[in-house]
Scaffold this motif. Structure first.
Motif, PDB file in Angstrom:
ATOM      1  N   LEU A 105       0.808  -1.215   0.000  1.00  0.00           N
ATOM      2  CA  LEU A 105       0.000   0.000   0.000  1.00  0.00           C
ATOM      3  C   LEU A 105       0.845   1.270   0.000  1.00  0.00           C
ATOM      4  CD1 LEU A 105      -2.680  -1.113   2.619  1.00  0.00           C
ATOM      5  CD2 LEU A 105      -3.026  -0.868   0.146  1.00  0.00           C
ATOM      6  N   PRO A 108       2.015   3.280  -4.081  1.00  0.00           N
ATOM      7  CA  PRO A 108       1.426   4.414  -4.821  1.00  0.00           C
ATOM      8  C   PRO A 108       1.752   5.762  -4.201  1.00  0.00           C
ATOM      9  CG  PRO A 108      -0.204   2.683  -4.418  1.00  0.00           C
ATOM     10  CD  PRO A 108       0.998   2.342  -3.587  1.00  0.00           C
ATOM     11  N   ALA A 117      -4.057   4.996   0.010  1.00  0.00           N
ATOM     12  CA  ALA A 117      -4.224   3.696  -0.636  1.00  0.00           C
ATOM     13  C   ALA A 117      -4.930   2.764   0.334  1.00  0.00           C
ATOM     14  CB  ALA A 117      -2.874   3.114  -1.041  1.00  0.00           C
ATOM     15  N   ALA A 119      -6.634  -1.124   1.077  1.00  0.00           N
ATOM     16  CA  ALA A 119      -6.552  -2.529   0.686  1.00  0.00           C
ATOM     17  C   ALA A 119      -7.944  -3.119   0.467  1.00  0.00           C
ATOM     18  CB  ALA A 119      -5.819  -3.335   1.751  1.00  0.00           C
ATOM     19  N   VAL A 192      -6.699   5.453  -4.053  1.00  0.00           N
ATOM     20  CA  VAL A 192      -6.662   4.246  -4.865  1.00  0.00           C
ATOM     21  C   VAL A 192      -6.973   3.048  -3.970  1.00  0.00           C
ATOM     22  CG1 VAL A 192      -4.983   5.184  -6.504  1.00  0.00           C
ATOM     23  CG2 VAL A 192      -4.173   3.883  -4.526  1.00  0.00           C
ATOM     24  N   GLU A 193      -7.498   2.003  -4.584  1.00  0.00           N
ATOM     25  CA  GLU A 193      -7.783   0.769  -3.857  1.00  0.00           C
ATOM     26  C   GLU A 193      -7.066  -0.376  -4.558  1.00  0.00           C
ATOM     27  OE1 GLU A 193     -12.002   0.331  -3.359  1.00  0.00           O
ATOM     28  OE2 GLU A 193     -12.187   2.181  -2.201  1.00  0.00           O
ATOM     29  N   LEU A 194      -6.346  -1.177  -3.773  1.00  0.00           N
ATOM     30  CA  LEU A 194      -5.516  -2.250  -4.316  1.00  0.00           C
ATOM     31  C   LEU A 194      -5.958  -3.594  -3.760  1.00  0.00           C
ATOM     32  CD1 LEU A 194      -1.976  -0.638  -3.770  1.00  0.00           C
ATOM     33  CD2 LEU A 194      -3.445  -0.432  -5.792  1.00  0.00           C
ATOM     34  N   ASP A 195      -5.930  -4.610  -4.604  1.00  0.00           N
ATOM     35  CA  ASP A 195      -6.171  -5.972  -4.141  1.00  0.00           C
ATOM     36  C   ASP A 195      -4.949  -6.443  -3.364  1.00  0.00           C
ATOM     37  OD1 ASP A 195      -8.785  -6.641  -5.314  1.00  0.00           O
ATOM     38  OD2 ASP A 195      -7.758  -6.387  -7.233  1.00  0.00           O
ATOM     39  N   VAL A 196      -5.148  -6.797  -2.114  1.00  0.00           N
ATOM     40  CA  VAL A 196      -4.055  -7.264  -1.263  1.00  0.00           C
ATOM     41  C   VAL A 196      -4.508  -8.548  -0.563  1.00  0.00           C
ATOM     42  CG1 VAL A 196      -2.437  -6.678   0.573  1.00  0.00           C
ATOM     43  CG2 VAL A 196      -3.403  -4.857  -0.844  1.00  0.00           C
TER      44      VAL A 196
END
Length: 243
Positions: A105, A108, A117, A119, A192-196
């Motif tokens: 995270l 970015p 950011a 998750a 932003v959103e991230l696949d973790v």
């Protein structure tokens, strides 16, 4: 100057998980950053009545203990007050061996592509609730800020310290993440959103699980209500000033 990351972990009665979480987090940070960044781990024991404080002691750079339980948001705020980093990473205490994966995270923010950011966690392995809390949070965030989120309840998020402090104090209890997302979107932070692939303790469809989700539903409702009142006050003030 090396980037400085403060990892803030609020904890309440996490004696069984906190050491495991911190050990894996520390190992992964050493492996990934390899001294290219300065990292501090701050644990805030929110009035635990077990041995959370003692279990965290060998692994935390800073350890804060509340005399009584003040709520997750208050614990996060105590961590922010002690943080020296220009990047903040909030993590839950029960991530155990998956904790280190959340360090992605930070990327970015380091690339100056985002101010926050969040998750997105994998779907739960077993059926838990009926999606009422998550649905309420998603709709509320969209209506009050215009931001469309897939992870409205995620406690795993990185944010630039200067931008976070612009938003003022965090909401004290649970529902802090919902309020924080609304505040950030309203102030124009790039999110932003991230696949973790993080895993944490899951609640099932038993009495304990329903009670937990009931409390969560109430907390999210109160967070949304507080932000709705703030927006209404802004509208009222604007109308009065135009008279």
């Amino acid at each position: 100057m090396k980037p400085y990351i403060s990892i803030i972990i609020p904890a309440w009665n996490e004696e069984g998980s906190i050491a495991h979480t911190l050990r894996h987090l520390q190992d992964q940070a050493d492996l990934l950053f390899n001294h290219a960044m300065r990292v501090e781990i701050i644990v805030v024991d929110d009035g635990s009545c077990d041995k959370t404080y003692e279990a965290a002691w060998p692994w935390a750079d800073k350890l804060i203990k509340h005399k009584r339980r003040c709520g997750k948001g208050a614990a996060m705020q105590s961590g922010v007050a002690e943080a020296r980093g220009d990047l903040l990473l909030f993590l839950d205490a029960d991530l155990r061996s998956t904790a280190g994966r959340a360090l992605v995270l930070i990327e970015p923010l380091l690339r100056h592509e985002a101010d926050m950011a969040i998750a997105k966690l994998p779907p739960p392995r077993t059926k838990a609730g009926f999606g009422l809390v998550k649905g309420l949070a998603r709709r509320g965030i969209r209506r009050l800020s215009g931001y469309e989120t897939e992870a409205p309840l995620s406690g795993q998020r990185a944010v630039r310290a200067d931008r976070l402090r612009e938003l003022g104090e965090l909401r004290r209890g649970f529902g802090v993440e919902v309020a924080l997302t609304i505040d950030a979107a309203r102030r124009g932070l790039r999110i932003v959103e991230l696949d973790v692939p993080i895993a944490h303790r899951e609640t099932g469809r038993d009495w304990h699980g329903f009670v937990h989700r009931g409390k969560q539903f109430a907390a999210v409702s109160m967070a949304l209500l507080s932000r709705w009142k703030e927006r209404k006050q802004v509208w009222y003030s604007s109308d009065r000033s135009s008279i």
